[in-house]
Design a protein around this motif. Structure first.
Motif, PDB file in Angstrom:
ATOM      1  N   GLU A  12      45.955  32.674  46.846  1.00 19.57           N
ATOM      2  CA  GLU A  12      45.350  32.991  45.546  1.00 19.57           C
ATOM      3  C   GLU A  12      46.050  34.148  44.835  1.00 19.57           C
ATOM      4  O   GLU A  12      46.290  34.064  43.620  1.00 19.57           O
ATOM      5  N   PRO A  13      46.417  35.231  45.524  1.00 19.25           N
ATOM      6  CA  PRO A  13      47.166  36.289  44.818  1.00 19.25           C
ATOM      7  C   PRO A  13      48.512  35.802  44.267  1.00 19.25           C
ATOM      8  O   PRO A  13      48.941  36.246  43.195  1.00 19.25           O
TER       9      PRO A  13
ATOM     10  N   ASN B 102      47.781  33.872  41.059  1.00 19.78           N
ATOM     11  CA  ASN B 102      47.448  34.794  39.961  1.00 19.78           C
ATOM     12  C   ASN B 102      48.678  35.547  39.473  1.00 19.78           C
ATOM     13  O   ASN B 102      48.806  35.832  38.275  1.00 19.78           O
TER      14      ASN B 102
ATOM     15  N   ARG C 105      50.603  33.120  37.303  1.00 17.00           N
ATOM     16  CA  ARG C 105      49.907  32.887  36.038  1.00 17.00           C
ATOM     17  C   ARG C 105      50.093  34.055  35.080  1.00 17.00           C
ATOM     18  O   ARG C 105      50.125  33.870  33.858  1.00 17.00           O
ATOM     19  N   ALA C 106      50.237  35.259  35.621  1.00 13.31           N
ATOM     20  CA  ALA C 106      50.359  36.443  34.772  1.00 13.31           C
ATOM     21  C   ALA C 106      51.767  36.647  34.229  1.00 13.31           C
ATOM     22  O   ALA C 106      51.957  37.398  33.268  1.00 13.31           O
TER      23      ALA C 106
ATOM     24  N   PRO D 223      49.908  26.931  37.858  1.00 18.55           N
ATOM     25  CA  PRO D 223      48.803  27.833  38.201  1.00 18.55           C
ATOM     26  C   PRO D 223      47.475  27.481  37.536  1.00 18.55           C
ATOM     27  O   PRO D 223      46.437  27.493  38.218  1.00 18.55           O
TER      28      PRO D 223
ATOM     29  N   ILE E 100      44.266  26.645  39.917  1.00 17.90           N
ATOM     30  CA  ILE E 100      43.113  27.551  39.871  1.00 17.90           C
ATOM     31  C   ILE E 100      41.874  26.825  39.365  1.00 17.90           C
ATOM     32  O   ILE E 100      40.759  27.053  39.856  1.00 17.90           O
TER      33      ILE E 100
ATOM     34  N   ASN F  43      38.435  26.502  41.466  1.00 19.55           N
ATOM     35  CA  ASN F  43      37.125  26.864  40.934  1.00 19.55           C
ATOM     36  C   ASN F  43      36.158  25.688  41.009  1.00 19.55           C
ATOM     37  O   ASN F  43      34.956  25.872  41.243  1.00 19.55           O
TER      38      ASN F  43
END
Length: 291
Positions: A133-134, A137, A140-141, A172, A176, A180
């Protein structure tokens, strides 16, 4: 004579038929958007006709239309010169758009294959989620321009680097969204399925997957939109044919009418893509929003 007889008679307003009400519900939003578009167009015409803005920065709608027509036809390279050229950069505008759509289809298509699988595994296996997950993220950033140079070094300036960039932009959000969806399945549904004798495979296929699918569709819509906004960055280098590459080159050449024409085409294509994905989602998950 009773009190009821003395009560003034009232006539209930006619209830519109289902078909007529449905037409009005469709027409009113469309008319509102059309009126807003007309207002923007009128203001654009007034501003450019009054000369409030230099045409280099804001050309008239007529100039933009001429650039659009020129990009879709064979025309003389210059007034009085017999040499004919095709569209812009030796491609018609629709060919530029088709090339970009092919790259989007390849990049997002790979993300659609890998993203749901990754998100589902992350949602079902907690150790995998804690590790990956990190990383998701982080990806995605990252802005696309942050790693386009690295992709060119790795894969060259051809379509491979562009497809990788679009894949990394789309992957991503889909993964994600799937994660979810899996983690958002109500425990009551799982307990109810198990109490009815469902095994692990049946719980996954009959409960988890149907409950997750709306989130996956939403993630694909979001990813496609984000990848489409990345198309200009993907086509900065060797992006011809490509609508993003044409927009970039025309901007560097101060051909503002053609740049705006490309921007309008990019925006219209994005709206059409999103509408198609929304329609496909409504067909694929008709139970969405129903209790």
């Amino acid at each position: 004579m009773t009190a009821t007889d003395l009560t003034p008679a009232t006539t209930a307003p006619p209830v519109p038929s289902g078909r007529g009400a449905g037409y009005r519900r469709l027409i009113r939003p469309f008319a509102t958007r059309l009126a807003a578009l007309a207002l923007v167009l009128v203001l654009w015409v007034l501003v450019t006709a009054a000369g409030l803005v230099d045409p280099l920065y804001l050309p008239s709608p007529g100039a933009v239309w001429d650039a659009f027509v020129r990009a879709n036809t064979r025309h003389r390279i210059a007034p009085g010169v017999d040499r004919m050229v095709i569209g812009e950069q030796n491609y018609y505008l629709w060919e530029h758009l088709a090339a970009s759509l092919q790259r989007i289809g390849a990049g997002v298509g790979l993300a659609v294959l890998a993203g749901p699988l990754t998100g589902f595994v992350m949602g079902m296996l907690t150790p995998v989620r804690l590790i990956t997950e990190p990383i998701l993220n982080f990806l995605r950033a990252l802005p696309p321009l942050g790693y386009i140079g690295l992709l060119i070094v790795w894969f060259g300036i051809g379509d491979v680097s562009k497809i990788w960039l679009l894949f990394l932009a789309a992957f991503p959000p889909i993964a994600i969204a799937t994660l979810n969806g899996v983690t958002g399945v109500k425990q009551d549904y799982l307990h109810a399925a198990r109490s009815l004798g469902a095994g692990r495979v049946q719980v996954i296929t009959r409960v988890v997957l149907p409950a997750t699918l709306p989130e996956v569709i939403g993630g694909i819509r979001l990813a496609t939109a984000f990848a489409w906004t990345t198309v200009v960055a993907a086509e900065l280098n060797n992006g011809i044919p490509g609508i993003g590459g044409l927009a970039y080159i025309s901007g560097t050449q101060l051909d503002t009418p053609l740049t705006i024409a490309c921007i309008i085409v990019i925006g219209c294509a994005a709206l059409a893509l999103d509408s198609l994905l929304k329609l496909a989602g409504d067909v694929a998950v008709p139970w969405k929003g129903k209790a």
